[in-house]
Design an enzyme around this catalytic site. Structure first.
Site, PDB file in Angstrom:
ATOM      1  N   HIS A 123      27.018 -10.415  21.865  1.00 55.84           N
ATOM      2  CA  HIS A 123      28.312 -10.775  22.425  1.00 55.84           C
ATOM      3  C   HIS A 123      28.245 -10.720  23.953  1.00 55.84           C
ATOM      4  O   HIS A 123      27.250 -10.238  24.515  1.00 55.84           O
ATOM      5  CB  HIS A 123      29.410  -9.849  21.891  1.00 55.84           C
ATOM      6  CG  HIS A 123      29.230  -8.413  22.219  1.00 55.84           C
ATOM      7  ND1 HIS A 123      28.886  -7.462  21.282  1.00 55.84           N
ATOM      8  CD2 HIS A 123      29.313  -7.762  23.389  1.00 55.84           C
ATOM      9  CE1 HIS A 123      28.784  -6.291  21.878  1.00 55.84           C
ATOM     10  NE2 HIS A 123      29.033  -6.442  23.151  1.00 55.84           N
TER      11      HIS A 123
HETATM   12  P1  TYD Z   1      30.537  -3.866  18.926  1.00 57.27           P
HETATM   13  O1  TYD Z   1      30.868  -3.771  20.383  1.00 57.27           O
HETATM   14  O2  TYD Z   1      30.567  -5.239  18.325  1.00 57.27           O
HETATM   15  O3  TYD Z   1      29.129  -3.199  18.638  1.00 57.27           O
HETATM   16  P2  TYD Z   1      27.615  -3.682  18.938  1.00 57.27           P
HETATM   17  O4  TYD Z   1      27.636  -4.516  20.171  1.00 57.27           O
HETATM   18  O5  TYD Z   1      26.866  -2.428  19.116  1.00 57.27           O
HETATM   19  O6  TYD Z   1      27.096  -4.409  17.764  1.00 57.27           O
HETATM   20  O7  TYD Z   1      31.504  -2.889  18.129  1.00 57.27           O
HETATM   21  C1  TYD Z   1      31.344  -2.666  16.742  1.00 57.27           C
HETATM   22  C2  TYD Z   1      32.680  -2.227  16.187  1.00 57.27           C
HETATM   23  O8  TYD Z   1      33.105  -0.997  16.789  1.00 57.27           O
HETATM   24  C3  TYD Z   1      33.812  -3.231  16.419  1.00 57.27           C
HETATM   25  O9  TYD Z   1      34.606  -3.267  15.238  1.00 57.27           O
HETATM   26  C4  TYD Z   1      34.615  -2.644  17.538  1.00 57.27           C
HETATM   27  C5  TYD Z   1      34.376  -1.154  17.411  1.00 57.27           C
HETATM   28  N1  TYD Z   1      34.391  -0.478  18.718  1.00 57.27           N
HETATM   29  C6  TYD Z   1      35.479   0.302  19.089  1.00 57.27           C
HETATM   30  O10 TYD Z   1      36.464   0.434  18.336  1.00 57.27           O
HETATM   31  N2  TYD Z   1      35.463   0.932  20.300  1.00 57.27           N
HETATM   32  C7  TYD Z   1      34.415   0.811  21.159  1.00 57.27           C
HETATM   33  O11 TYD Z   1      34.441   1.405  22.269  1.00 57.27           O
HETATM   34  C8  TYD Z   1      33.305  -0.019  20.776  1.00 57.27           C
HETATM   35  C9  TYD Z   1      32.123  -0.207  21.693  1.00 57.27           C
HETATM   36  C10 TYD Z   1      33.326  -0.643  19.548  1.00 57.27           C
END
Ligand code: TYD
Length: 138
Positions: free
Chosen positions: A53
């Site tokens: 992302h």
């Molecule tokens: P995401 O940022 O997509 O994780 P990665 O980049 O590591 O794959 O986040 C995964 C899930 O966690 C998504 O449902 C959002 C949640 N999340 C939060 O609620 N708070 C946060 O600070 C972060 C980073 C993620």
């Protein structure tokens, strides 16, 4: 608009001792932003991929607090891969950089310092949508 060349490795302070080391990090001192949020990825299975992302406004510093992983950076035109494997080396990422975290070592911990609180509307989760936004910036 940010490019992968605006992403940089920041050497963090180290307080070394035979009984273990400490790395303190201050917002606007060791990282070029106020720190609003800290989170960490752990229990990531070896070889796993995270990320995939970009953020509209968020700036981050990513640290391999334990173990190692690769970060694939992409500004819509240029790509760069950075290997992180030291708890005193941080990767600074401005906004508008697509990133993937690859090749986690088992037991690897990815510590993230972020300039903003979590906000789902700050994410580009579709690469094509992100790429479209980066068009016409040069
Ligand atoms: P995401 O940022 O997509 O994780 P990665 O980049 O590591 O794959 O986040 C995964 C899930 O966690 C998504 O449902 C959002 C949640 N999340 C939060 O609620 N708070 C946060 O600070 C972060 C980073 C993620």
């Amino acid at each position: 608009m940010s490019t992968v060349y605006d992403c940089s490795i920041i050497q963090l302070p180290r307080i070394q001792s035979t009984s273990g080391n400490i790395t303190p990090i201050y917002g606007n001192v060791n990282v070029p932003f106020e720190i609003a949020r800290v989170y960490y990825l752990y229990d990531v299975p070896g070889g796993e991929t995270r990320g995939g992302h970009a953020h509209k406004n968020l700036q981050q510093l990513i640290v391999a607090a334990s173990g190692s992983f690769d970060v694939l950076l992409d500004d819509g035109i240029n790509k760069k891969v950075v290997h992180l494997n030291r708890p005193y080396m941080g990767l600074y990422m401005p906004n508008m950089i697509w990133r993937e975290l690859l090749n986690f070592s088992s037991g690897g911990i990815c510590l993230v310092l972020a300039s903003r609180v979590y906000d789902e509307s700050d994410y580009y989760r579709e690469y094509e949508e992100f790429k479209l936004q980066t068009q016409g910036r040069l």
